[in-house]
Design an enzyme around this catalytic site. Structure first.
Site, PDB file in Angstrom:
ATOM      1  N   HIS A 152      43.892  22.236  36.715  1.00  0.00           N
ATOM      2  CA  HIS A 152      43.602  23.117  37.752  1.00  0.00           C
ATOM      3  C   HIS A 152      44.871  22.632  38.901  1.00  0.00           C
ATOM      4  O   HIS A 152      44.463  23.992  39.980  1.00  0.00           O
ATOM      5  CB  HIS A 152      41.865  22.964  39.189  1.00  0.00           C
ATOM      6  CG  HIS A 152      40.685  22.807  38.069  1.00  0.00           C
ATOM      7  ND1 HIS A 152      40.729  25.230  37.853  1.00  0.00           N
ATOM      8  CD2 HIS A 152      39.811  22.273  36.969  1.00  0.00           C
ATOM      9  CE1 HIS A 152      39.840  24.971  37.091  1.00  0.00           C
ATOM     10  NE2 HIS A 152      38.849  23.755  36.537  1.00  0.00           N
ATOM     11  N   GLN A 155      47.655  25.389  38.258  1.00  0.00           N
ATOM     12  CA  GLN A 155      47.884  26.516  38.923  1.00  0.00           C
ATOM     13  C   GLN A 155      47.578  26.744  40.512  1.00  0.00           C
ATOM     14  O   GLN A 155      47.381  27.313  41.026  1.00  0.00           O
ATOM     15  CB  GLN A 155      45.987  26.694  38.493  1.00  0.00           C
ATOM     16  CG  GLN A 155      45.542  28.250  39.465  1.00  0.00           C
ATOM     17  CD  GLN A 155      46.903  29.772  38.558  1.00  0.00           C
ATOM     18  OE1 GLN A 155      47.501  29.430  37.440  1.00  0.00           O
ATOM     19  NE2 GLN A 155      46.515  30.524  39.867  1.00  0.00           N
ATOM     20  N   GLU A 156      46.629  25.702  41.288  1.00  0.00           N
ATOM     21  CA  GLU A 156      46.652  25.565  42.739  1.00  0.00           C
ATOM     22  C   GLU A 156      48.053  25.816  42.942  1.00  0.00           C
ATOM     23  O   GLU A 156      48.445  25.861  44.650  1.00  0.00           O
ATOM     24  CB  GLU A 156      45.705  24.527  43.461  1.00  0.00           C
ATOM     25  CG  GLU A 156      44.313  24.821  42.141  1.00  0.00           C
ATOM     26  CD  GLU A 156      43.351  26.184  43.139  1.00  0.00           C
ATOM     27  OE1 GLU A 156      43.776  26.885  44.249  1.00  0.00           O
ATOM     28  OE2 GLU A 156      42.234  26.875  42.567  1.00  0.00           O
ATOM     29  N   THR A 157      49.193  24.150  42.674  1.00  0.00           N
ATOM     30  CA  THR A 157      49.529  23.757  43.630  1.00  0.00           C
ATOM     31  C   THR A 157      50.642  23.159  43.044  1.00  0.00           C
ATOM     32  O   THR A 157      52.170  22.513  42.930  1.00  0.00           O
ATOM     33  CB  THR A 157      49.500  22.407  44.029  1.00  0.00           C
ATOM     34  OG1 THR A 157      48.996  21.614  43.516  1.00  0.00           O
ATOM     35  CG2 THR A 157      48.250  22.692  45.181  1.00  0.00           C
ATOM     36  N   ARG A 326      45.291  29.467  33.780  1.00  0.00           N
ATOM     37  CA  ARG A 326      45.008  27.815  34.416  1.00  0.00           C
ATOM     38  C   ARG A 326      44.237  28.127  33.002  1.00  0.00           C
ATOM     39  O   ARG A 326      44.872  26.453  32.851  1.00  0.00           O
ATOM     40  CB  ARG A 326      43.439  28.568  35.010  1.00  0.00           C
ATOM     41  CG  ARG A 326      43.044  27.601  35.742  1.00  0.00           C
ATOM     42  CD  ARG A 326      41.795  27.985  36.776  1.00  0.00           C
ATOM     43  NE  ARG A 326      41.637  28.442  37.803  1.00  0.00           N
ATOM     44  CZ  ARG A 326      42.147  28.562  38.830  1.00  0.00           C
ATOM     45  NH1 ARG A 326      42.176  26.472  39.707  1.00  0.00           N
ATOM     46  NH2 ARG A 326      42.280  28.820  40.275  1.00  0.00           N
TER      47      ARG A 326
END
Length: 566
Positions: A152, A155-157, A326
């Site tokens: 995750h 994907q997020e950062t 992701r």
């Protein structure tokens, strides 16, 4: 050693559909008028505690609370790699995911993310990589939890740079090796105001988590924490219930170990009916039948649904970039770290109904974690109010996992319940003076009588069936005749009076309505939602201003509008 801490009320309304799916049996309540407040009532603290315990008796509430226990910041900030004094869960992380593995996955990471801060973030929460004593493999669950988190993070950062792009990716790193590149949301920097939607409004979110002037609540940290109500909730967990620390200084979520702790906090927090991500991975969570019917079960795909299901899950998002990336990151990491995928686990969530679209109305095997006022009608309590709160499936000001929040809900601490009675909680109540038959007290219109109290009136003894004040004992509700025969009052003026001329009553024709459109209202029993239409006493009404069972239509124009029956 550990402190039970605060459940997050995470961004967004979670699920309003099943607000009243769980009906708790009526509990005993001792309620008296407040002598200091002509409009208020006193409620016994022990009654509230008993009611709260009965509503949270399911063992999962204790499991949730345990998962959110925290260590003091003094202990956390003493953690360093390799120290013998490190907490046990930190030592486990050092064993299954040493510094070398951190370095392998963070070669593009921002300098604010360090292995020491990672260990401190984990050290704050003993449940992350904690010990299982029931036969489950603690090391394997720890490793799977970390790898899930990194999928995750990627994907997020992440950098999202192709492996063959040698200009921007000279080390030819896999995209799942490119986590934690951004510590602040792209385009934002400290000193900028932003993400202040809702700040300053006269609502419970601002009463509990007030925005600070000049601050920006844009995305920061590994989970890109955003908006004042999330900063406030996270601050309560990190700083012993003090929401103002991070509301006044949100930059700490970028520049300290909080940049990773915010992600661990989210990982451990249930957004009921969504489970905590940890409990999906370690299988503490058991999906309900409604969830199974919606394709929601074990596996990485369900963690996507927990994080961002409304945007990334469902058939319509099967080929969308975000979930595809992701899942690709998870599969690359799982293969590299040899994480076994069980037969009943799915990496994808395109086959799942997003939680925000899942109708759990009527489900009895789903638990909730937020309190809201119980608006059901109680004939034996003052003004018909419940003086209780109940568990609901949407975000409120009060959490079932925050000590003291049930009492705050009953007293409407943050003013979130419109037209709720004014309630004060006390440790003890002065005893009421019940009459004891012919030798006891005469009925007093100004006194409060509770269920079981006895009075004398017109030569007879009556017993209260429920709470009463000002209701003359006549043998009917709320009184029952216990003994004696009531003596009719003496007529002081025997002068005969001609009977008044009574006009024959005009009989109104019965209201005929479409039964598919109108509900026949039954006081104390009917339950409706906003916009539902009802008939009562040959009139028609439409419900407004909140869910549940409300006051009788002819008694309240706050909850009802009279409308045409045609």
């Amino acid at each position: 050693m550990f402190k039970p801490k605060y459940l997050a009320t995470v961004l967004g309304c979670l699920l309003a559909g099943n607000s009243y799916a769980q009906v708790n049996s009526q509990s005993s309540m001792n309620i008296q008028p407040d002598p200091q407040n002509p409009n208020g009532y006193l409620v016994l603290k022990s009654d509230l505690q008993a009611a709260e315990q009965s509503k949270t008796a399911d063992p999962m509430y204790a499991i949730w609370s345990q998962a959110l226990e925290t260590r003091s910041n003094a202990v956390v900030e003493a953690i360093l790699p390799g120290l013998a004094s490190n907490p046990d869960n930190v030592k486990r992380v050092e064993r299954v995911f040493p510094q070398s593995e951190w370095d392998f996955l963070t070669q593009m990471a921002a300098p604010e993310y360090t292995y020491t801060r990672f260990l401190r973030a984990i050290g704050k929460f003993p449940a992350f990589c904690g010990e299982y004593t029931d036969g489950r493999d603690s090391d394997a669950i720890c490793k799977k939890s970390i790898v899930t988190a990194f999928a995750h993070f990627s994907q997020e950062t992440g950098g999202h740079i192709a492996k063959d792009n040698t200009w921007d990716n000279p080390l030819a790193l896999e995209e799942w090796q490119q986590a934690l590149v951004h510590v602040r949301e792209m385009g934002w920097s400290e000193g900028q105001e932003g993400y202040t939607t809702g700040c300053g409004q006269n609502d419970w979110q601002n009463a509990r988590w007030p925005c600070a002037a000049g601050q920006g609540y844009f995305g920061r940290g590994a989970k890109q924490l955003s908006y004042h109500f999330n900063y406030g909730a996270f601050s309560e967990v990190m700083y012993d219930g003090d929401a103002t620390v991070l509301l006044n200084n949100p930059g700490l979520v970028a520049d300290s170990w909080l940049n990773l702790a915010s992600a661990i906090w989210f990982f451990l927090t249930p957004q009921a009916p969504k489970p905590a991500m940890l409990h999906v991975i370690d299988r503490t969570w058991t999906p309900s039948q409604r969830e199974l019917d919606a394709g929601i079960g074990y596996g990485f795909g369900t963690t996507i649904n927990v994080i961002n299901g409304g945007i990334e899950c469902g058939e319509q998002n099967k080929n969308k970039g975000q979930p595809v990336n992701r899942i690709r990151y998870w599969e690359g990491l799982a293969e590299h770290y040899q994480i076994p995928i069980e037969a009943d686990e799915a990496n994808t969530c395109w086959q799942q109904t997003p939680y925000g679209s899942l109708n759990l109305n009527g489900a009895t095997d789903v638990l909730y974690t937020n309190w809201d006022g119980n608006w059901k009608y109680y004939a034996d309590r003052p003004e018909g109010y419940s003086f209780e709160c109940e568990l609901v499936g949407f975000q409120t000001a009060y959490s079932a996992l925050v000590p003291g929040d049930y009492e705050k809900c009953v007293t409407n601490f943050y003013g979130s319940h419109a037209s709720w009675p004014e309630v004060k909680v006390v440790d003890k109540l002065d005893p009421t003076d019940p009459g004891t038959g012919p030798g006891g007290n005469a009925w007093d219109a100004n006194k409060v009588y509770n269920s079981g109290d006895q009075v004398t009136f017109n030569g007879a003894t009556y017993e209260a069936k429920w709470w009463s004040q000002g209701n003359e004992p006549t043998g009917g509700d709320p009184w029952k005749l216990i003994s004696g025969e009531p003596v009719p009052p003496v007529v002081t003026d025997p002068t005969p009076v001609d009977p008044p001329v009574v006009e024959p009553p005009v009989t109104e024709p019965p209201v005929v309505v479409d039964p598919s459109e109108f509900i026949t209202w039954v006081p104390g029993a009917s339950q409706v939602s906003n916009g539902d239409k009802v008939t009562y006493n040959s009139k028609c009404f439409v419900a407004k201003n909140g869910p549940g069972t409300w006051e009788t239509p002819t008694q309240s124009n706050w909850f009802w509008d009279e409308i045409s029956c045609q």
